[in-house]
Design a protein around this motif. Structure first.
Motif, PDB file in Angstrom:
ATOM      1  N   TYR A  62       0.847  -1.188   0.000  1.00 27.49           N
ATOM      2  CA  TYR A  62       0.000   0.000   0.000  1.00 27.49           C
ATOM      3  C   TYR A  62       0.886   1.243   0.000  1.00 27.49           C
ATOM      4  O   TYR A  62       2.117   1.153   0.082  1.00 27.49           O
ATOM      5  N   THR A  63       0.272   2.387  -0.126  1.00 26.65           N
ATOM      6  CA  THR A  63       1.009   3.641  -0.116  1.00 26.65           C
ATOM      7  C   THR A  63       0.581   4.475   1.084  1.00 26.65           C
ATOM      8  O   THR A  63      -0.485   4.275   1.659  1.00 26.65           O
ATOM      9  N   SER A  64       1.438   5.410   1.435  1.00 26.58           N
ATOM     10  CA  SER A  64       1.161   6.316   2.550  1.00 26.58           C
ATOM     11  C   SER A  64       1.637   7.696   2.159  1.00 26.58           C
ATOM     12  O   SER A  64       2.768   7.859   1.689  1.00 26.58           O
ATOM     13  N   GLU A  65       0.778   8.674   2.309  1.00 25.89           N
ATOM     14  CA  GLU A  65       1.127  10.048   1.928  1.00 25.89           C
ATOM     15  C   GLU A  65       2.386  10.521   2.634  1.00 25.89           C
ATOM     16  O   GLU A  65       3.215  11.225   2.066  1.00 25.89           O
ATOM     17  N   SER A  66       2.561  10.111   3.881  1.00 28.74           N
ATOM     18  CA  SER A  66       3.712  10.559   4.663  1.00 28.74           C
ATOM     19  C   SER A  66       5.020   9.924   4.192  1.00 28.74           C
ATOM     20  O   SER A  66       6.101  10.444   4.452  1.00 28.74           O
ATOM     21  N   ALA A  67       4.927   8.778   3.470  1.00 26.99           N
ATOM     22  CA  ALA A  67       6.134   8.078   3.041  1.00 26.99           C
ATOM     23  C   ALA A  67       6.744   8.670   1.784  1.00 26.99           C
ATOM     24  O   ALA A  67       7.915   8.458   1.506  1.00 26.99           O
ATOM     25  N   GLY A  68       5.964   9.406   0.992  1.00 26.38           N
ATOM     26  CA  GLY A  68       6.470   9.980  -0.244  1.00 26.38           C
ATOM     27  C   GLY A  68       5.844   9.347  -1.465  1.00 26.38           C
ATOM     28  O   GLY A  68       5.335   8.215  -1.422  1.00 26.38           O
ATOM     29  N   ASP A  69       5.902  10.060  -2.590  1.00 25.62           N
ATOM     30  CA  ASP A  69       5.201   9.643  -3.807  1.00 25.62           C
ATOM     31  C   ASP A  69       5.771   8.390  -4.454  1.00 25.62           C
ATOM     32  O   ASP A  69       5.082   7.708  -5.205  1.00 25.62           O
ATOM     33  N   SER A  70       7.057   8.102  -4.220  1.00 25.69           N
ATOM     34  CA  SER A  70       7.697   6.965  -4.881  1.00 25.69           C
ATOM     35  C   SER A  70       7.883   5.765  -3.964  1.00 25.69           C
ATOM     36  O   SER A  70       8.551   4.800  -4.330  1.00 25.69           O
ATOM     37  N   VAL A  71       7.303   5.812  -2.783  1.00 31.25           N
ATOM     38  CA  VAL A  71       7.514   4.777  -1.773  1.00 31.25           C
ATOM     39  C   VAL A  71       6.266   3.929  -1.602  1.00 31.25           C
ATOM     40  O   VAL A  71       5.145   4.451  -1.543  1.00 31.25           O
ATOM     41  N   VAL A  72       6.460   2.610  -1.527  1.00 31.35           N
ATOM     42  CA  VAL A  72       5.377   1.711  -1.134  1.00 31.35           C
ATOM     43  C   VAL A  72       5.710   1.112   0.220  1.00 31.35           C
ATOM     44  O   VAL A  72       6.884   1.005   0.601  1.00 31.35           O
ATOM     45  N   CYS A  73       4.669   0.731   0.927  1.00 27.34           N
ATOM     46  CA  CYS A  73       4.834   0.075   2.225  1.00 27.34           C
ATOM     47  C   CYS A  73       4.431  -1.389   2.071  1.00 27.34           C
ATOM     48  O   CYS A  73       3.454  -1.706   1.383  1.00 27.34           O
ATOM     49  N   LEU A  74       5.193  -2.262   2.684  1.00 19.51           N
ATOM     50  CA  LEU A  74       4.868  -3.685   2.730  1.00 19.51           C
ATOM     51  C   LEU A  74       4.575  -4.050   4.171  1.00 19.51           C
ATOM     52  O   LEU A  74       5.427  -3.854   5.053  1.00 19.51           O
ATOM     53  N   TYR A  75       3.372  -4.566   4.430  1.00 19.26           N
ATOM     54  CA  TYR A  75       3.035  -5.026   5.770  1.00 19.26           C
ATOM     55  C   TYR A  75       3.231  -6.535   5.807  1.00 19.26           C
ATOM     56  O   TYR A  75       2.552  -7.288   5.101  1.00 19.26           O
ATOM     57  N   SER A  76       4.189  -6.988   6.614  1.00 18.23           N
ATOM     58  CA  SER A  76       4.516  -8.411   6.718  1.00 18.23           C
ATOM     59  C   SER A  76       3.551  -9.098   7.673  1.00 18.23           C
ATOM     60  O   SER A  76       3.448  -8.715   8.849  1.00 18.23           O
ATOM     61  N   LEU A  77       2.850 -10.120   7.181  1.00 15.14           N
ATOM     62  CA  LEU A  77       1.959 -10.900   8.042  1.00 15.14           C
ATOM     63  C   LEU A  77       2.740 -11.805   8.975  1.00 15.14           C
ATOM     64  O   LEU A  77       2.205 -12.262   9.990  1.00 15.14           O
ATOM     65  N   VAL A  78       4.000 -12.086   8.641  1.00 13.47           N
ATOM     66  CA  VAL A  78       4.844 -12.914   9.494  1.00 13.47           C
ATOM     67  C   VAL A  78       5.344 -12.113  10.691  1.00 13.47           C
ATOM     68  O   VAL A  78       5.240 -12.534  11.841  1.00 13.47           O
ATOM     69  N   GLU A  79       5.894 -10.926  10.417  1.00 13.08           N
ATOM     70  CA  GLU A  79       6.483 -10.108  11.476  1.00 13.08           C
ATOM     71  C   GLU A  79       5.520  -9.085  12.060  1.00 13.08           C
ATOM     72  O   GLU A  79       5.814  -8.462  13.071  1.00 13.08           O
ATOM     73  N   LYS A  80       4.367  -8.892  11.370  1.00 13.38           N
ATOM     74  CA  LYS A  80       3.383  -7.899  11.786  1.00 13.38           C
ATOM     75  C   LYS A  80       4.033  -6.519  11.933  1.00 13.38           C
ATOM     76  O   LYS A  80       3.866  -5.824  12.936  1.00 13.38           O
ATOM     77  N   ARG A  81       4.772  -6.161  10.907  1.00 14.63           N
ATOM     78  CA  ARG A  81       5.417  -4.854  10.874  1.00 14.63           C
ATOM     79  C   ARG A  81       5.494  -4.365   9.439  1.00 14.63           C
ATOM     80  O   ARG A  81       5.278  -5.113   8.490  1.00 14.63           O
ATOM     81  N   GLU A  82       5.797  -3.079   9.301  1.00 13.62           N
ATOM     82  CA  GLU A  82       5.811  -2.416   8.003  1.00 13.62           C
ATOM     83  C   GLU A  82       7.242  -2.191   7.509  1.00 13.62           C
ATOM     84  O   GLU A  82       8.138  -1.884   8.290  1.00 13.62           O
ATOM     85  N   TYR A  83       7.419  -2.360   6.201  1.00 14.14           N
ATOM     86  CA  TYR A  83       8.672  -2.023   5.533  1.00 14.14           C
ATOM     87  C   TYR A  83       8.373  -0.980   4.463  1.00 14.14           C
ATOM     88  O   TYR A  83       7.297  -0.993   3.852  1.00 14.14           O
ATOM     89  N   LYS A  84       9.318  -0.094   4.205  1.00 15.97           N
ATOM     90  CA  LYS A  84       9.167   0.916   3.156  1.00 15.97           C
ATOM     91  C   LYS A  84      10.180   0.649   2.037  1.00 15.97           C
ATOM     92  O   LYS A  84      11.345   0.367   2.307  1.00 15.97           O
TER      93      LYS A  84
END
Length: 415
Positions: A62-84
């Motif tokens: 998914y994307t997040s306005e705060s992360a920037g226009d060229s950044v996607v976020c990955l939410y890991s179901l294994v670690e239950k955390r977000e990566y950019k």
């Protein structure tokens, strides 16, 4: 700090590092590859040799306005955390996401041209131009530059369906793209991209490396498809399944099973390859709920949101030519959304919740319209017919809408 600690450790041989890295999920693998030069070298070799084969647990992209226009976020179901992750140009927030499969995103840029993007490796592949599609003709200005598109709404059954429409270069993608897939093509050893598009849910396809799209004119109103054993199984809005052979000079079609007697036009429909063999059909029903009273919604939000309220699963009996409803998926889970539909074993993916469906939005209004609307993301308990949030507080995401993706380091093979 981590790099200084590793620098003081005895340097492990590259083959041992590679064997160890091959046991990691991709988020951990990427993180390990950034620790030091030796580990980066082992990571690069593992990727380039194509020997990294560990099955990956899907992540939410998914994307997040705060992360920037060229950044996607990955939410890991294994670690239950977000990566950019930063993706190549053009910015992801200026693109439409029209599909996700085999670890690749299918995107449409602001010229309505399509690209495959691997968010893990950053690799990007241009697909055949939209002007090579059956329904699109280019319009050039006086200087010879592409200026607009003419979009015809004909089908094979109705050649003069209606008068063609004229769209600017960025407008066409709002009207033509529905859902796209990347499949391994066993007949050539390469890959094939299948596109469900307007008018009325028709199918076109292109093998990676082709210079044009090939149109399948025999039918329309498709909603989902999968590719297996050399055949494309395409599902219509009424539950009819067609097997398309794309290997010859012309596409041949065979009806596997007829339409369902009961369906709702507002439902989302999916076709899924069952791990134990055979096909599954999934019907997902939603309801619209008013939420304009919620103070945390932005000013341009829609006054309602969609909530998944029921999921029905049918096993396809090809011998009896019928759909058989099943009550559970013991030992398995579903992933539904604007991505390739998946059914996975919890024995192979132990971090997933058995007999649940993981879902995201896939209604066109939410995919391409309400860019700041609250998303219908969550888990559906098939046994108790109830839903749960993926995380609390509920994930907020911007445009483009979220999709499930199975991270991959595999390079696509050209035909």
């Amino acid at each position: 700090m981590a790099e200084s600690v590793v620098a003081n450790l005895p340097e492990l041989p590259q083959d041992i590092l590679m064997e160890t890295f091959a046991l990691l999920e991709i988020p951990d693998l990427v993180r390990a590859g950034s620790v030091c030069n030796s580990w980066r070298s082992a990571y690069n070799k593992l990727c380039s040799l194509g020997i990294y084969k560990l099955s990956q647990t899907p992540c939410l992209l998914y994307t997040s306005e705060s992360a920037g226009d060229s950044v996607v976020c990955l939410y890991s179901l294994v670690e239950k955390r977000e990566y950019k992750i930063t993706l190549p140009e053009p910015p992801i927030c200026s693109r439409f996401l029209i599909g996700s499969s085999l670890g690749w995103l299918v995107t449409a840029d602001d010229l309505s041209e399509m690209h495959l993007v691997n968010p893990i490796t950053g690799e990007q592949i241009a697909l055949p131009s939209v002007i090579t599609m059956e329904h699109v003709n280019p319009i050039f200005n006086e200087s010879g530059a592409l200026d607009k598109y003419e979009f015809s709404l004909h089908t094979a059954m109705r050649v003069n369906y209606t008068k063609p429409s004229i769209f600017t270069l960025s407008e066409l993608r709002d009207y033509i793209y529905s859902k796209a897939f990347v499949f391994s093509d066993t007949s050539t050893g390469g890959c094939i991209v299948v596109l469900i598009h307007e008018p009325v849910g028709q199918i076109s396809f292109a093998r990676v490396g082709d210079d044009k799209w090939t149109w399948h004119p025999s039918h329309s109103h498709y909603s989902d498809c999968i590719y297996t054993d050399g055949l494309l199984y395409a599902l219509t809005s009424r539950g009819e399944i067609h097997a398309l052979d794309l290997s010859g000079p012309t596409v041949t079609m065979k009806t596997i099973i007829g339409r369902m007697s009961v369906y709702a036009s507002s439902d989302s429909r999916y076709i899924v390859q069952a791990p134990w063999g055979g096909l599954l059909l999934v019907w997902r029903s939603v309801e619209d709920i008013e939420e304009d009273y919620m103070a945390d919604l932005p000013a341009d939000h829609a006054t309602f949101v969609r909530y998944t309220r029921e999921i029905k699963i049918y096993s396809v009996d090809t011998m009896g030519k019928k759909h058989v409803e099943i009550n559970n998926l013991d030992g398995h889970v579903l992933f539904l959304g604007h991505n390739q539909s998946l059914c996975l074993s919890t024995e192979q993916y132990p971090h997933l919740k058995e007999n649940y469906t993981y879902f995201t939005d896939d209604n066109e209004a939410w995919l391409f319209g309400f860019k700041n609307n609250r998303r219908d993301i969550g888990l559906f308990d098939l046994k108790h017919n109830s839903r749960e949030e993926l995380m609390s507080p509920q994930l907020w995401s911007n445009f483009p809408a979220p999709v499930w993706i199975t991270p991959s380091l595999t390079k696509l093979k050209f035909a």
